[in-house]
Design an enzyme around this catalytic site. Sequence first.
Site, PDB file in Angstrom:
ATOM      1  N   SER A 364      15.175 -22.380 -39.570  1.00  0.00           N
ATOM      2  CA  SER A 364      15.785 -23.678 -39.873  1.00  0.00           C
ATOM      3  C   SER A 364      15.092 -24.318 -41.080  1.00  0.00           C
ATOM      4  CB  SER A 364      15.714 -24.568 -38.629  1.00  0.00           C
ATOM      5  OG  SER A 364      16.466 -25.740 -38.779  1.00  0.00           O
ATOM      6  N   ASP A 422      26.365 -20.463 -36.016  1.00  0.00           N
ATOM      7  CA  ASP A 422      25.365 -21.470 -36.386  1.00  0.00           C
ATOM      8  C   ASP A 422      25.843 -22.271 -37.597  1.00  0.00           C
ATOM      9  OD1 ASP A 422      23.126 -22.974 -36.751  1.00  0.00           O
ATOM     10  OD2 ASP A 422      21.770 -21.295 -37.154  1.00  0.00           O
ATOM     11  N   HIS A 477      21.849 -22.076 -32.756  1.00  0.00           N
ATOM     12  CA  HIS A 477      20.796 -22.259 -33.754  1.00  0.00           C
ATOM     13  C   HIS A 477      19.404 -22.010 -33.177  1.00  0.00           C
ATOM     14  CE1 HIS A 477      18.970 -23.693 -37.426  1.00  0.00           C
ATOM     15  NE2 HIS A 477      18.339 -24.672 -36.811  1.00  0.00           N
TER      16      HIS A 477
END
Length: 565
Positions: A364, A422, A477
Site C-alpha cells: 500500500s 483491489d 487490499h
Amino acid sequence: MSAPNNIEINSTTHRSPSCYNTSHLLLSFIFNLINISGNGEFTGQNSIEKAKKRGTKRSWRLKQKLKLTWKSIKIRVRSHLPAFLSSKKRLTHVKSRNQELAQMARKICKVSNDSTKSLAFLLQLPKYSAMDFLDRGDLMTPAASPRENISKMWRELHGSENWENILDPLHPWLRREITKYGEFVESIYDSLDFDPLSEFCGSCRYNRNKLFEELGLTRHGYKVTKYIYAMSHVNVPQWFLSSSLGETWSKDSNWMGFVAVSGDRESLRIGRRDIVVAWRGTVTPTEWFMDLRTSKEPFDCEGEHGKNVVKVQSGFFSIYNSKSELTRYNKESASEQTMEEVKRLVKFFKDRGEEVSLTITGHSLGGALALMNACEAARDVPELSGNVSVISFGAPRVGNLAFKERLNSLGVKVLRVVNKQDIVPKLPGIVFNKVLNKLNPITSKLNWVYRHVGTQLKLDVFSSPYVKRDSDLAGSHNLEVYLHVLDGFHRKKSGFRVNARRDVASVNKSTDMLLDHLRIPECWYQVAHKGLILNKQTGRWVKPVRAPEDIPSPLSTGPKPIYSS
C-alpha cells in the site's frame, strides 16, 4: 416363485404413502444401478416394465442426482491429484466444469432450499474443512515448502530481465521469494502497537534484535539492523490523532519499517548478500489523510527543468521526507535514516568482496515509499548499480512520467503484485486516470498524469476456493489475502494450486474473508486479553510494563547484529 406376482405394484389403494415412497425409491434405485452399470440381468421382466412405466419426476431426479454426484466425485478426485498424475487439460477445466455442474444442479433439484444448498455445497467443497484446523501436533502438514538453493538464478529472480518468462507460469522459486518479502512487511503490521490506550501507540512492541524471533521469521535467515520512523507535516483535529492519551512516546512519529540483511547461510542459498528495506502501509489517521491528497511536488530536480521535472504525490513525499529538530525520533527523515543504514551495510560487505543486492518491499503506502527509496538508492549508491529491485503489494501510483523514466534510466526493477479486486492500485485519480488510459495513444506522453512503474503480476482474489464470493472488497487490499492468493497462483488460465501450503487461517487475521464452514474467527489476530495480564499475587488484571529494551529508541540499541547466522 409366485411371491413376486402377489406384489401389486400397480395398486396403491391399500398402501400407505410412506410405504409407497420407500418401495418406489428402492425400485428406482435398483433400476438406475442396473441401467448405469450395464451388467447383470433382472429375471422379473414384467416387474422391470412396470417399474419403467411408473417413472415419475422423483425417480428421474434421483437418477440425475446419482449421475451428478458421481461426476462431481470424479472431478474432485482428479483436482486433488498431483500435477504429474493429472493431465493439464483436466486441471485447467476443473473450475468451468464445476460451474456447469452447479447450473445443472439448480435445474434438476427444484426441491427445498436446504436440499439445493447442500448439493451445491457438495459441488463447491474446497480442499480444507473445519477439521483441518484442529491441532494435531507433528502430524499436520508444514505451512512452508522446502527452500532450494537459488544462487545460480538469483539475478533472474531479482528482475534482471524484468521477470520475463517466469511470471506465467509463476516460477516456484520466485513465488517463495516474493512471499518471503511479503512476510517481512506483514511482520511490521503484526508487531505494531496500535492500541489507542497505550502510551507506546505507533511503535513496535519488540526491539529489533528479537523481532523475527517473536514472530517466527528466523527461518528466513535475516537480521534486522535498524528501525525506521516517519512523520507527516499536517495539522489535524485532536480527535484525528492515533492515540487518545495525553502522554505518549511520540506525538509526531510512527514506526514505518526496518532495514535487514541476510546472514551467511541465507546469503549462500540466494547467491549474494541481500539488504532488505521493508515499509508498512497506511495505519494511522494522519497517514490516511496524506494518502488522500492528489497534488504533486518535485522529488528530484537535479538537471531537470520545466516539463521534465520528476514529481511525486505530495502526501507520500511528506511522509518520506519530513523531519523536525523538535522531535525525538525524526530529527532525520525516513529517507535519511534509511539511506544512512543502506550505505553503511553496502560499504561493509563490499569491503569484504561480496556481491550485494538491495530489495525494497512494501504494501500500500509502503509500496509508494519503496519506489522513492529505490530511486534514491540507485542514484546515490553506485556500488548497487543494476542490483536494486522493488517488490510491492497493492501499491498506488506514485509519480509522473518523468518519475517513471528516471527509475527506468537508473536500472531499478519493479514487480507490482496486484489483486484484480483491489482499488488502491488504481489511485490516485482513479476516475481521471481510467479515462486517460482509454486514450493511451494520445495521453501516453503527458507528464502530469500519474504512472505505474515496472512489471505487473495480477492476481484474482476469487480464484481461491476458501474465500467468500460476497466478501467485502476492502479485504482484497489486505496483505495476508495477497499472500494467500499468491501462494495459490500458478498461471492466469489455471485455478488455485492444489498443493498450496501457506496457512489458510492467516487470511482472517484482520478480515472476515474465509468461508463460514471453515470456522475461523474473523479478525482473530490480537494481543492476548487486549494487553492485560493477571497479577497472580493480587488477583488483579493489570497492564504490563514494557521491558527497557523494548521501549522505542531513536538510537540503535543492543549489540551490533551478527551476520553469520
